[in-house]
Write an enzyme that holds these catalytic residues in place. Structure first.
Site, PDB file in Angstrom:
ATOM      1  N   HIS A 132       1.731   0.084  -5.040  1.00 38.88           N
ATOM      2  CA  HIS A 132       1.224  -0.390  -6.337  1.00 38.88           C
ATOM      3  C   HIS A 132      -0.279  -0.663  -6.295  1.00 38.88           C
ATOM      4  CE1 HIS A 132       2.041  -4.557  -4.695  1.00 38.88           C
ATOM      5  NE2 HIS A 132       0.906  -4.784  -5.344  1.00 38.88           N
ATOM      6  N   SER A 185      -1.350  -8.000  -1.585  1.00 35.22           N
ATOM      7  CA  SER A 185      -0.613  -6.746  -1.556  1.00 35.22           C
ATOM      8  C   SER A 185      -1.143  -5.775  -0.516  1.00 35.22           C
ATOM      9  CB  SER A 185      -0.674  -6.086  -2.936  1.00 35.22           C
ATOM     10  OG  SER A 185      -0.146  -6.930  -3.909  1.00 35.22           O
ATOM     11  N   ASP A 187       7.712   0.433  -1.917  1.00 33.52           N
ATOM     12  CA  ASP A 187       6.321   0.085  -2.250  1.00 33.52           C
ATOM     13  C   ASP A 187       5.417   0.281  -1.033  1.00 33.52           C
ATOM     14  OD1 ASP A 187       4.085  -0.838  -3.525  1.00 33.52           O
ATOM     15  OD2 ASP A 187       4.725  -2.928  -3.634  1.00 33.52           O
TER      16      ASP A 187
END
Length: 241
Positions: free
Chosen positions: A69, A194, A112
């Protein structure tokens, strides 16, 4: 590449609140300077020309692992960082190719995972080195840590130096997800940090930070993509000519 304009943007971001795509290290502490030489900061130029940031980690002299992402129109990888202010004169390399996992689901967050191939090969130094990847898929690792420059709970702004926090992984949760590790509770990453590594049992990357503070009553938990389950996929791209 000149770094002055890049770090002017970064310093500007440090003065803003709530507008950076990184996340929080909740309950963490400053890392020993350059004790995590595999950590990288991703500066992402989005399709609307907005600048966002994610974390990542070096696994070879040409590839970085991050979260899928964290895709962007243009990405620069900053290596050898610890403090972000004053602006460092560290190595910055543009990304040649982004390789998100083909089964990444932006709605569920499953798979992810993304590889970034750098425009040039990295010269390893004391402060810039890759990390080993775990290969035991049947093993729940112990003594884990997550690092990042994400927001802190106290200040709600991008950290001026690398932060880290110790985590204990859960054996199971009431909201299972395939190919993932979980840590329960408020401590840890939130809304990301992230793409950073879940490092356990020494300097071995077992997971990739995907999402934090997910609510699944009665728990709150953080999600880490399980590297051993994707090792063949990673290696296949590293060995492609």
């Amino acid at each position: 590449m000149a770094l002055r304009s890049t770090w002017v943007v970064l310093m500007l971001v440090l003065s803003l609140r709530g507008q950076v795509h990184t996340g929080k290290i909740i309950g963490g502490h400053p890392a020993v300077p350059h004790s995590r030489p595999y950590m990288v900061l991703l500066e992402m130029r989005m399709w609307n020309d907005e600048t966002k940031f994610c974390a990542g980690f070096l696994i070879s002299n040409e590839f970085v692992v991050t979260a899928a992402h964290c895709q962007a129109r243009i990405t620069y990888v900053h290596l050898g960082l610890h403090k972000l202010i004053p602006p460092p004169t560290r190595k910055s390399i543009p990304v040649r190719r982004s390789i998100p996992h083909k089964e990444f689901n932006n709605n569920t967050g499953y798979n992810d995972l993304m590889l970034l191939q750098l425009m040039e090969k990295v010269n390893f130094t004391e402060n810039v080195r890759p990390i080993h990847l775990a290969n035991r898929s049947d093993h729940l690792p112990q003594r884990c840590i997550v690092s990042g420059w994400g927001f802190t709970e106290e200040y709600q702004e991008l950290a001026s130096e690398l932060m880290e926090v110790n985590l204990t992984l859960a054996k199971d949760t009431s909201c299972p997800e395939p190919h993932a590790f979980f840590s329960l509770g408020e401590i840890g990453p939130s809304h990301g940090d992230s793409g950073g590594p879940l490092v356990c049992e020494g300097d071995v990357a077992y997971g990739v930070v995907s999402r934090g503070n997910q609510s699944c009553p009665p728990y709150k938990y953080s999600v880490f993509i399980k590297i051993p389950d994707y090792l063949d996929w990673i290696v296949s791209h590293l060995t492609q000519k």
